[in-house]
Design an enzyme around this catalytic site. Sequence first.
Site, PDB file in Angstrom:
ATOM      1  N   GLY A 158      -5.236  -4.965   5.450  1.00  0.00           N
ATOM      2  CA  GLY A 158      -4.624  -6.005   4.535  1.00  0.00           C
ATOM      3  C   GLY A 158      -4.957  -7.623   4.316  1.00  0.00           C
ATOM      4  NE  ARG A 159      -6.683  -8.723  10.494  1.00  0.00           N
ATOM      5  CZ  ARG A 159      -6.091  -7.619  10.909  1.00  0.00           C
ATOM      6  NH1 ARG A 159      -5.098  -7.013  10.490  1.00  0.00           N
ATOM      7  NH2 ARG A 159      -6.859  -7.103  12.012  1.00  0.00           N
ATOM      8  CE  LYS A 191       5.819  -3.456  10.278  1.00  0.00           C
ATOM      9  NZ  LYS A 191       4.551  -3.240   9.740  1.00  0.00           N
ATOM     10  CG  HIS A 232      -1.642 -41.080   7.611  1.00  0.00           C
ATOM     11  ND1 HIS A 232      -1.356 -42.358   7.738  1.00  0.00           N
ATOM     12  CD2 HIS A 232      -2.802 -40.958   6.866  1.00  0.00           C
ATOM     13  CE1 HIS A 232      -2.655 -43.095   7.136  1.00  0.00           C
ATOM     14  NE2 HIS A 232      -3.140 -42.053   6.510  1.00  0.00           N
ATOM     15  CE  LYS A 275      -3.864   0.197   2.256  1.00  0.00           C
ATOM     16  NZ  LYS A 275      -4.807   0.454   3.432  1.00  0.00           N
ATOM     17  CD  GLU A 332       8.760  -7.489   6.248  1.00  0.00           C
ATOM     18  OE1 GLU A 332       8.689  -8.239   7.492  1.00  0.00           O
ATOM     19  OE2 GLU A 332       8.328  -6.680   5.901  1.00  0.00           O
ATOM     20  CD  GLU A 366      -2.032  -9.163  10.863  1.00  0.00           C
ATOM     21  OE1 GLU A 366      -0.994  -9.138  10.832  1.00  0.00           O
ATOM     22  OE2 GLU A 366      -2.597  -8.651   9.915  1.00  0.00           O
TER      23      GLU A 366
END
Length: 549
Positions: A274-275, A511, A391, A212, A218, A360
């Site tokens: 964002g999510r 951060k 399994h 954004k 990152e 979050e």
Amino acid sequence: MSKKSVIKPLTQRPAWKALATHQKKIAKLHLRELFAANKQRGEKLTAEAIGLFLDYSKNRITAETLKLLLQLAKESNLRGRMDAMFAGEKINFTENRAVLHTALRAPKNAKVFVDGKNVVPDVHAVLDKMTEFAKRVRSGAWKGHTGKRIKNIVNIGIGGSDLGPVMAYEALRHYSQRDLVFRFVSNVDGADFVEAMQDLNPAETLFVVSSKTFTTQETMTNAESARDWLLRGLGGNKKAVAKHFVAVSTNAEKVSAFGIDTANMFGFWDWVGGRYSMDSAIGLSTMLAVGPENFRALLAGFHEMDEHFRTAPFEKNLPVLMALLSVWNTNFLGAETVAVLPYENYLKRFPAYLQQLTMESNGKSVTLDGKKVNYETSPIYWGEPGTNGQHSFYQLIHQGTRLIPCDFIAFGKALTPLGRHHDLLLANALAQSEALAFGKTAAEVKAEKVADALVPHKVFEGNRPSNTILADRLTPAVLGKLVALYEHIVFVQGAIWSVNPFDQWGVELGKALAQRIVPELENTTLPPLKHDSSTNNLIRRYRKMKSAR
């Protein structure tokens, strides 16, 4: 609702107190008894809407439990909170923002207002721009710097700018254009980028950089490495960047400075978290993969669930029911996690996507009015597709000491029919929910002539709650319905727990500290360190390791 709208604290609400008393009363009831007492339980405790069928009969509840949970929703002003969200009120009060991911999938003729402005035309303008771009890339009309067709698309983002696109690509791979290769880079660990680029030709590669602000550490580190990789492969001509990079961002200045033509910048808005953004321009890679028509079907599925959530009575409302059951399991039965178990391999990244969406959002320990909570909030969401998980970790779910509610997700038809595979897959899904609910008693084990010493090891306690969600098949529309289902579950949980599901201050401190530590790792001379003794020592140790290379 705003901060001032907070009502009576959760543990003081009458329904909460009644639920606490009720839980003690039914604590020893087993699902075996509940089913034996009501032969129609498996038909009655179900809900169906917009092509999704929910069986919640294998939860440790009675009619009284459900009645009290619905009363708790009323006392928590759930309806008022829902109305405020859909109306565009700034319910994310800590950031002074509206919460309108629902507007991203509203039809063109809808009206959704933020600060007096109808935002739907802007949403559809971006959607139309994405559509035109996707058609050019998918048809081969968009050419790279050397005139070659684009064959590889690399999405660079992190968090909601990665998890949604990755999940959607994997979920809808059946519908994807198979002559295009899709890769996703998110981790600042260089291995993520290097491995993604390993077999790609720069002349045929398009990067979608999603940030954004165009400052996410990152994402921009990976984007800069991608630009370097591209220029090395194309002779260093910086004009090539504009033919091989597009941006999903709102920062035109930084996008342009990077070398991307702002005509190829796709925007979104601060009322999209964002999510909650996979159906915004963040979904550009999804549209490139499955095409505009399928992407719009995905949006239509989202909207159907939005409308169901907004209009259905709570006792028949899929997100409301599942959220209330989660509150019951978390706050009254002591469950700490929820396992999401899709019996559909295309949904293999769905649990990972839900981890961000749920934890979050509701991983909060402070209420809307800033007070410390005195109850549990978000459980830990996790999972893997069946039958792989059977399994792996199902042993713990069946016979471990922890109560782990499960959401099973399955489909009536396979997208890739192959012999007996789908019947076996569904048989396992149904068997697991049955085994969790009813288990196997010592008497049943002994009847199998098991040695007495082994009997305790083969007893299954059962009484482990689960939901089962069934749909016809996994289509783009059904994926939209499933994602929106869990979005609204999160909303309802937040309303009950009186937390803000739409901020994420918890990600900020780490951060900020990382920004402080970076120069302490990179500077030629070690600056004075002012961390704790452990962090100081680790910094020195890393510098020593680095210098020894």
